[in-house]
Scaffold this motif. Structure first.
Motif, mmCIF file in Angstrom:
data_model
loop_
_atom_site.group_PDB
_atom_site.id
_atom_site.type_symbol
_atom_site.label_atom_id
_atom_site.label_comp_id
_atom_site.label_asym_id
_atom_site.label_seq_id
_atom_site.Cartn_x
_atom_site.Cartn_y
_atom_site.Cartn_z
ATOM 1 N N GLN A 76 0.830 -1.203 0.000
ATOM 2 C CA GLN A 76 0.000 0.000 0.000
ATOM 3 C C GLN A 76 0.868 1.258 0.000
ATOM 4 N N TRP A 77 1.983 1.192 0.715
ATOM 5 C CA TRP A 77 2.870 2.358 0.770
ATOM 6 C C TRP A 77 3.688 2.513 -0.501
ATOM 7 N N GLU A 78 3.840 1.432 -1.254
ATOM 8 C CA GLU A 78 4.601 1.495 -2.503
ATOM 9 C C GLU A 78 3.738 1.880 -3.692
ATOM 10 N N ARG A 79 2.427 1.949 -3.500
ATOM 11 C CA ARG A 79 1.544 2.110 -4.645
ATOM 12 C C ARG A 79 1.771 3.419 -5.382
ATOM 13 N N PHE A 80 2.277 4.447 -4.681
ATOM 14 C CA PHE A 80 2.546 5.715 -5.362
ATOM 15 C C PHE A 80 3.691 5.559 -6.366
#
Length: 817
Positions: free
Chosen positions: A241-245
């Motif tokens: 979720q934190w890597e989705r950007f």
């Protein structure tokens, strides 16, 4: 082949450990370069390099790029929680006015409010608590030399260096992405599932028991690996979720790939259960049916092959051709009902195979569109990645803060916060009285090892202390070897990181011991201006012992109830959840979702029970009776299997929902009611047994029960006990209930007249009802195993008594009725 698999597993193990160790070493070297060789202006701000290492270890352990991005946010949030109030406090009070008692009191109060919120991530709490120790304790120790504003700022700068080093270490020389790990484990799971499917089909088609058992054993070994793949996938979902950007421009984003693979794992587990209950060779097995199974097995393998190429949320480049005709041909061979309960395992195997076919094809054709994040970049920028799991703060607004505190005010959270507050306060108080210059070392281990839930106190404390000692010893040896080469002593850390990466995966030390060992070494090898390494190491060991000892005492005072007692309490709660689930079974009124919800409740209780069993296993006995770990583990295995069987009942009911409505409209309501009565009867029989087991498990001892019965003046007669009070089941009763169910099912099918184009409907009804019959039969057999397990536990707790569960149940009812 087995040798190649073993060597491949060994290579993977070494590769993952070395990657983790190299990333940790790189982060450590970055911190060292900044604190030792960086510009003077930066080194002046980073006044606490030791805490920079601590923050780095807290974030980088088993981390990916997403974890470090989260770590940057958490360190920032922790700093806001501690530095801003500390600046105000020190500016008003003045560091020179602090005393040993007031420092400990302020620290205890501040740590209480840090530990209380439930939604704050545990890493943020550990960083914040560590910052509190450095700010207040070091501020008191060096009161004449520090500035009330710049001192907390220096702590914040040190934290920022550690967090930034982790982020850079995950980027260099190439990004270490959680999504890559998920994709790799997804491929491995798909290969594993394909291999197990082939083994299960071969075992089912085997002509003798020996070869069938050998194939099942091979599949069981693979199923253990499959669980690890799914666990790894689930553990990386939050990091994704934190890597989705970063990855949203390259591939679709899937929130819960682990849940989707669990859907594949469920029918495979059912096939294993069916094989463990079936007779070889299978009597209903024919060449046409064998050909149909081979076709479906090939189709499922083809679907799983697509998953090896793509994650479940990615659109496959090629979609397998529709093979519904093969499925239809296979289902048409299953229009005849099972003649007796011995045929049910085979039908259940077919049911699981059809379920696996449907789910694997759904994952291939429908790449989880509802779970792909379709938010625009602008919307994503306005929302924090943690909005979906609420494990850590998603904003600093007043409304969020008030809501966060409102959900925190419960007994459990207050106890955890009070435990943290008192442990940290007394650790610092005693540490400062023992040695003021080194007093903060007694509080720092307590702060950075804060646990958000109950732990096995003695075991965890033991491994933490041992890890600190061996880390200090290694650090002293490293300083001695590199005494003349201080500038390159970081080289000594590389083999230590490799060693602790393996240590972390050991049962003896685990993550708590490994992290303590890492911190113990780097705080000596990375220190400056602390005097001789040997003196510093001894001072740290003594202060660490003081802090951990205070933590043990507070744990015992605040949580006097032994883990063994809590395990017994949660055993009764699990039995109560099973009673509720079985007493509410109703095929005509309950939906698939409602049935699945009951299984979730059971699994929640099982998870809680497992935690306390693990803690009780590590708990010292002292003068108590040894904890019967084997008996509890046996019961948890049975409860897990019963929960899995209820999941299959839910899936079968989901298939039957539409068919039952059609049969109802065709005028078969009375016949369906009769079948449903059979199902409810079996559910009530099992529920009554679970209720009796729950009552028996609640008794303190048989001697206490006898005394209470004598005091009450009541009598009992075991011969007059009602059947519902007898928790025992026999094989004849199990077979009778299932045969009645099958007889009523035959009566319904003798009256049903379907058109030729409704053959699939009839075969689905046959398979679904047969699967329900198998699950009910297996659940009653597992109830017999629960009876044996409860009897074993009661006998363990009452070694001098002759245990008779029916007699105990009669005494309980005589006492309380």
């Amino acid at each position: 082949m087995s040798i190649n698999v073993q060597s491949e597993r060994t290579r993977d193990f070494w590769r993952s450990s070395l990657i983790a160790a190299s990333r940790t070493a790189l982060a450590c070297i970055i911190v060292g370069c900044i604190t030792l060789y960086g510009p003077t202006s930066i080194k002046k701000q980073v006044a606490f390099p030791a805490f920079a290492y601590v923050a780095m270890i807290l974030i980088v352990t088993n981390a990916t790029l997403g974890d470090t991005i989260r770590g940057l946010w958490l360190s920032f949030y922790a700093t806001l929680q501690t530095v801003c109030p500390a600046i105000l406090c020190l500016w008003i009070m003045g560091p020179t006015r602090l005393t040993t008692a007031s420092t400990s009191l302020v620290l205890a109060i501040a740590s209480f409010f840090i530990a209380l919120p439930k939604s704050t991530h545990v890493v943020a709490k550990r960083i914040a608590l560590g910052q509190l120790v450095i700010i207040y304790v070091v501020g008191y120790i060096n009161a004449e030399q520090i500035h009330p504003i710049m001192h907390p700022v220096h702590v914040a700068a040190s934290t920022a260096v550690g967090a930034l080093a982790c982020f850079l270490a995950m980027l260099l020389p190439f990004p270490h992405l959680a999504s890559s790990q998920v994709k790799t484990n997804s491929k491995l799971f798909a290969e594993n599932a394909t291999e197990r499917l082939k083994l299960y089909v071969k075992a089912f088609c085997a002509e003798d028991t020996t070869s069938s058992q050998a194939l099942i054993s091979q599949a069981k070994c693979l199923s253990v690996k499959a669980k690890k793949f799914i666990q790894c996938i689930k553990s990386k979902q939050e990091s994704m979720q934190w890597e989705r950007f970063l990855i949203k421009f390259f591939r679709p984003y899937c929130k819960n790939p682990g849940d989707r693979f669990q859907e594949i794992e469920t029918p495979l587990k059912g096939m294993e259960i069916a094989l463990s209950n079936s007779q070889v060779p299978v009597t209903i097995f024919g060449e046409e049916l064998k050909d149909g199974m081979d076709r479906i097995e090939g189709e499922i393998s083809q679907n799983l092959h697509q998953l090896r190429k793509h994650m479940p949320c990615e659109t496959p480049t090629t979609v397998p051709e529709s093979t519904n005709g093969h499925v239809m041909n296979f289902l048409q061979k299953l229009e005849i009902l099972p003649s007796n309960d011995k045929d049910l395992p085979s039908y259940f195997f077919f049911f699981c195979m059809k379920l696996l076919h449907s789910q694997s094809r759904a994952m291939t054709i429908h790449p989880n569109p509802q779970k792909i994040d379709k938010q625009t970049p602008q919307t994503q920028a306005q929302q924090h990645p943690s909005n979906h799991n609420k494990k850590h703060p998603d904003g600093l607004s007043l409304s969020w803060i008030l809501a966060n505190w409102a959900t925190s005010l419960n007994k459990e959270r207050l106890l955890i916060a009070l435990n943290c507050s008192l442990s940290l306060g007394f650790a610092v108080l005693v540490g400062l009285y023992y040695s003021k210059p080194n007093g903060f070392w007694s509080g720092l281990p307590v702060a950075v090892s804060f646990a958000a839930a109950r732990e096995a106190t003695f075991k965890v404390t033991n491994v933490k202390f041992q890890g600190t000692v061996i880390g200090n010893v290694y650090g002293v040896l490293g300083c001695f070897i590199f005494e003349r080469f201080v500038q390159i002593r970081f080289i000594a850390l590389l083999p230590w990181f490799i060693f602790t990466s393996f240590l972390q995966q050991s049962k003896m030390y685990g993550q708590a011991g490994a992290v303590s060992a890492v911190i113990g070494a780097i705080l000596i090898l990375g220190r400056r201006n602390f005097g001789p390494p040997s003196d510093f190491a001894i001072a740290r060991i003594v202060e660490t012992f003081i802090g951990l000892f205070c933590s043990i005492i507070i744990d015992i005072l605040l949580q006097p109830t032994r883990a063994a007692s809590l395990a017994k309490i949660h055993l009764t709660k699990t039995l109560g959840a099973l009673h509720t689930a079985f007493s509410s079974i109703d095929l005509l009124t309950m939906s698939k979702a409602e049935l699945l919800e009951t299984t979730k409740s059971i699994k929640i209780h099982l998870n809680e029970l497992g935690k306390f069993v693990g803690e009780a296993e590590a708990e010292p006995n002292f003068w108590f009776l040894p904890f019967h770990t084997q008996g509890y583990n046996k019961l948890m295995g049975i409860f897990t299997k019963m929960s899995d069987l209820l999941v299959f009942v839910a899936h079968a009911n989901g298939i039957l929902e539409e068919q039952i409505r059609r049969l109802d409209m065709m005028g078969f309501k009375d016949e369906l009611d009769r079948i449903n009565v059979d199902v409810k009867h079996v559910g009530n029989v099992i529920a009554n047994s679970m209720k009796s087991f729950q009552e028996i498990a609640c008794i303190k001892s048989m001697l206490v029960l006898e005394k209470d019965l004598t005091k009450s003046g009541k009598t009992y007669d075991i011969e007059l006990g009602k059947p519902s009070k007898d928790p025992r089941l026999d094989e004849k009763e199990i077979a009778k209930n299932i045969n009645v169910f099958l007889d009523h099912l035959k009566e319904v099918f003798e009256k049903i007249e379907l058109h030729e184009d409704e053959t699939e409907m009839k075969s689905q009804i046959v398979m679904s009802f047969s699967a329900i019959g198998f699950c009910l039969s297996s659940l009653m057999k597992e109830t017999k195993e629960v009876e044996k397990g409860i009897k074993e536990l009661v006998q363990w707790e009452n070694p001098t008594s002759n245990v008779n569960l029916h007699e105990i149940s009669c005494k309980i009812h005589a006492l309380y009725d």
